[in-house]
Design a protein around this motif. Sequence first.
Motif, PDB file in Angstrom:
ATOM      1  N   MET A  32       0.776  -1.151  -0.128  1.00  0.00           N
ATOM      2  CA  MET A  32       0.010   0.151  -0.142  1.00  0.00           C
ATOM      3  C   MET A  32       0.832   1.418  -0.086  1.00  0.00           C
ATOM      4  N   ASP A  33       0.437   2.126  -0.913  1.00  0.00           N
ATOM      5  CA  ASP A  33       1.339   3.464  -0.732  1.00  0.00           C
ATOM      6  C   ASP A  33       1.068   4.468   0.460  1.00  0.00           C
ATOM      7  N   SER A  34       1.861   5.195   0.821  1.00  0.00           N
ATOM      8  CA  SER A  34       1.656   5.973   1.883  1.00  0.00           C
ATOM      9  C   SER A  34       0.453   6.875   1.966  1.00  0.00           C
ATOM     10  N   PRO A  35      -0.148   7.145   2.871  1.00  0.00           N
ATOM     11  CA  PRO A  35      -1.422   8.078   2.741  1.00  0.00           C
ATOM     12  C   PRO A  35      -0.962   9.554   2.283  1.00  0.00           C
ATOM     13  N   LEU A  36       0.245   9.798   2.474  1.00  0.00           N
ATOM     14  CA  LEU A  36       0.774  11.070   2.283  1.00  0.00           C
ATOM     15  C   LEU A  36       1.623  11.081   1.229  1.00  0.00           C
ATOM     16  N   THR A  37       1.285  11.754   0.200  1.00  0.00           N
ATOM     17  CA  THR A  37       2.076  11.870  -1.248  1.00  0.00           C
ATOM     18  C   THR A  37       2.379  13.413  -1.270  1.00  0.00           C
ATOM     19  N   PRO A  38       3.667  13.691  -1.758  1.00  0.00           N
ATOM     20  CA  PRO A  38       4.330  15.167  -1.948  1.00  0.00           C
ATOM     21  C   PRO A  38       3.794  15.337  -3.403  1.00  0.00           C
ATOM     22  N   TYR A  39       3.286  16.656  -3.486  1.00  0.00           N
ATOM     23  CA  TYR A  39       2.675  17.095  -4.840  1.00  0.00           C
ATOM     24  C   TYR A  39       3.676  18.277  -5.118  1.00  0.00           C
ATOM     25  N   LEU A  40       4.487  18.054  -6.146  1.00  0.00           N
ATOM     26  CA  LEU A  40       5.410  19.217  -6.374  1.00  0.00           C
ATOM     27  C   LEU A  40       4.872  19.828  -7.554  1.00  0.00           C
ATOM     28  N   ALA A  41       5.102  21.423  -7.724  1.00  0.00           N
ATOM     29  CA  ALA A  41       4.822  22.061  -8.860  1.00  0.00           C
ATOM     30  C   ALA A  41       6.050  22.760  -9.352  1.00  0.00           C
ATOM     31  N   VAL A  42       6.321  22.743 -10.439  1.00  0.00           N
ATOM     32  CA  VAL A  42       7.422  23.362 -11.259  1.00  0.00           C
ATOM     33  C   VAL A  42       7.103  24.064 -12.130  1.00  0.00           C
ATOM     34  N   ALA A  43       8.317  24.865 -12.798  1.00  0.00           N
ATOM     35  CA  ALA A  43       8.051  25.797 -14.053  1.00  0.00           C
ATOM     36  C   ALA A  43       8.077  24.901 -15.327  1.00  0.00           C
ATOM     37  N   ASP A  44       8.651  23.615 -15.280  1.00  0.00           N
ATOM     38  CA  ASP A  44       8.701  22.812 -16.432  1.00  0.00           C
ATOM     39  C   ASP A  44       8.623  21.348 -16.112  1.00  0.00           C
ATOM     40  N   ALA A  45       7.279  20.876 -15.994  1.00  0.00           N
ATOM     41  CA  ALA A  45       7.129  19.589 -15.351  1.00  0.00           C
ATOM     42  C   ALA A  45       7.736  18.627 -16.635  1.00  0.00           C
ATOM     43  N   ARG A  46       7.846  18.752 -17.774  1.00  0.00           N
ATOM     44  CA  ARG A  46       8.489  17.622 -18.579  1.00  0.00           C
ATOM     45  C   ARG A  46      10.136  17.544 -18.328  1.00  0.00           C
ATOM     46  N   ALA A  47      10.686  18.836 -18.034  1.00  0.00           N
ATOM     47  CA  ALA A  47      12.149  18.656 -17.707  1.00  0.00           C
ATOM     48  C   ALA A  47      12.223  18.188 -16.471  1.00  0.00           C
ATOM     49  N   ALA A  48      11.452  18.441 -15.599  1.00  0.00           N
ATOM     50  CA  ALA A  48      11.694  17.887 -14.109  1.00  0.00           C
ATOM     51  C   ALA A  48      11.408  16.609 -14.107  1.00  0.00           C
ATOM     52  N   VAL A  49      10.629  15.858 -14.628  1.00  0.00           N
ATOM     53  CA  VAL A  49      10.433  14.240 -14.661  1.00  0.00           C
ATOM     54  C   VAL A  49      11.607  13.844 -15.390  1.00  0.00           C
ATOM     55  N   ALA A  50      12.194  14.519 -16.507  1.00  0.00           N
ATOM     56  CA  ALA A  50      13.426  13.906 -17.253  1.00  0.00           C
ATOM     57  C   ALA A  50      14.585  13.856 -16.111  1.00  0.00           C
ATOM     58  N   TRP A  51      14.733  14.932 -15.476  1.00  0.00           N
ATOM     59  CA  TRP A  51      15.682  15.140 -14.787  1.00  0.00           C
ATOM     60  C   TRP A  51      15.761  14.216 -13.444  1.00  0.00           C
ATOM     61  N   TYR A  52      14.565  14.037 -12.774  1.00  0.00           N
ATOM     62  CA  TYR A  52      14.409  13.255 -11.671  1.00  0.00           C
ATOM     63  C   TYR A  52      14.710  11.770 -12.006  1.00  0.00           C
ATOM     64  N   ALA A  53      14.341  11.472 -13.238  1.00  0.00           N
ATOM     65  CA  ALA A  53      14.303   9.903 -13.684  1.00  0.00           C
ATOM     66  C   ALA A  53      15.786   9.797 -14.048  1.00  0.00           C
ATOM     67  N   ALA A  54      16.579  10.823 -14.693  1.00  0.00           N
ATOM     68  CA  ALA A  54      18.171  10.531 -14.895  1.00  0.00           C
ATOM     69  C   ALA A  54      18.968  10.686 -13.648  1.00  0.00           C
ATOM     70  N   HIS A  55      18.649  11.479 -12.842  1.00  0.00           N
ATOM     71  CA  HIS A  55      19.593  11.738 -11.512  1.00  0.00           C
ATOM     72  C   HIS A  55      19.185  11.031 -10.078  1.00  0.00           C
ATOM     73  N   LEU A  56      17.631  10.821 -10.076  1.00  0.00           N
ATOM     74  CA  LEU A  56      17.086  10.207  -8.792  1.00  0.00           C
ATOM     75  C   LEU A  56      16.658   9.045  -9.076  1.00  0.00           C
ATOM     76  N   GLY A  57      16.594   8.375 -10.156  1.00  0.00           N
ATOM     77  CA  GLY A  57      15.971   7.117 -10.512  1.00  0.00           C
ATOM     78  C   GLY A  57      14.547   7.129 -10.603  1.00  0.00           C
ATOM     79  N   ALA A  58      14.011   8.170 -10.786  1.00  0.00           N
ATOM     80  CA  ALA A  58      12.495   8.223 -10.608  1.00  0.00           C
ATOM     81  C   ALA A  58      11.766   7.305 -11.970  1.00  0.00           C
ATOM     82  N   GLU A  59      10.749   6.958 -11.845  1.00  0.00           N
ATOM     83  CA  GLU A  59      10.141   6.226 -12.669  1.00  0.00           C
ATOM     84  C   GLU A  59       8.641   6.793 -12.973  1.00  0.00           C
ATOM     85  N   LEU A  60       8.478   7.179 -14.265  1.00  0.00           N
ATOM     86  CA  LEU A  60       7.054   7.680 -14.512  1.00  0.00           C
ATOM     87  C   LEU A  60       6.157   6.725 -14.597  1.00  0.00           C
ATOM     88  N   VAL A  61       4.939   6.766 -13.763  1.00  0.00           N
ATOM     89  CA  VAL A  61       3.844   6.027 -13.637  1.00  0.00           C
ATOM     90  C   VAL A  61       2.775   6.593 -14.501  1.00  0.00           C
TER      91      VAL A  61
END
Length: 126
Positions: A1-30
């Motif tokens: 089960m996911d945690s009941p608390l999920t951070p929701y981030l706002a950024v100036a460029d979401a597409r670039a942020a998703v790519a950066w988080y994937a490349a450098h923090l191992g984020a996976e897009l769902v």
Amino acid sequence: MDSPLTPYLAVADARAAVAWYAAHLGAELVGDPIEMPDGRVGHAEMRIRGARVFLSDAHPELAVLAPDPAGVPVTLHLELDDVDGLVGRLRDAGASVDREPGDTPAGRIAVVRDPFGHRWMLNQPS
């Protein structure tokens, strides 16, 4: 089960942020991001080390703003195995280092600010 608390981030460029988080923090897009009629990302979901994180472009008309360059009120805490190595890679990828890696009673800790303005406390437990 996911945690009941999920951070929701706002950024100036979401597409670039998703790519950066994937490349450098191992984020996976769902799934595919939800695109608004004006082309902005209204919602994206990622997983970072098993944790769910939501993300969107800024929507000032809804009072959803990207971080202020002067500072942010929230820090994201991420546990990992190699703080020193990750800090070096993040610095090379455009993150600024607010606190160099150092030993504390809670383990080895560093603090970085990603290129999108979010502050991350990286913790390598003892």
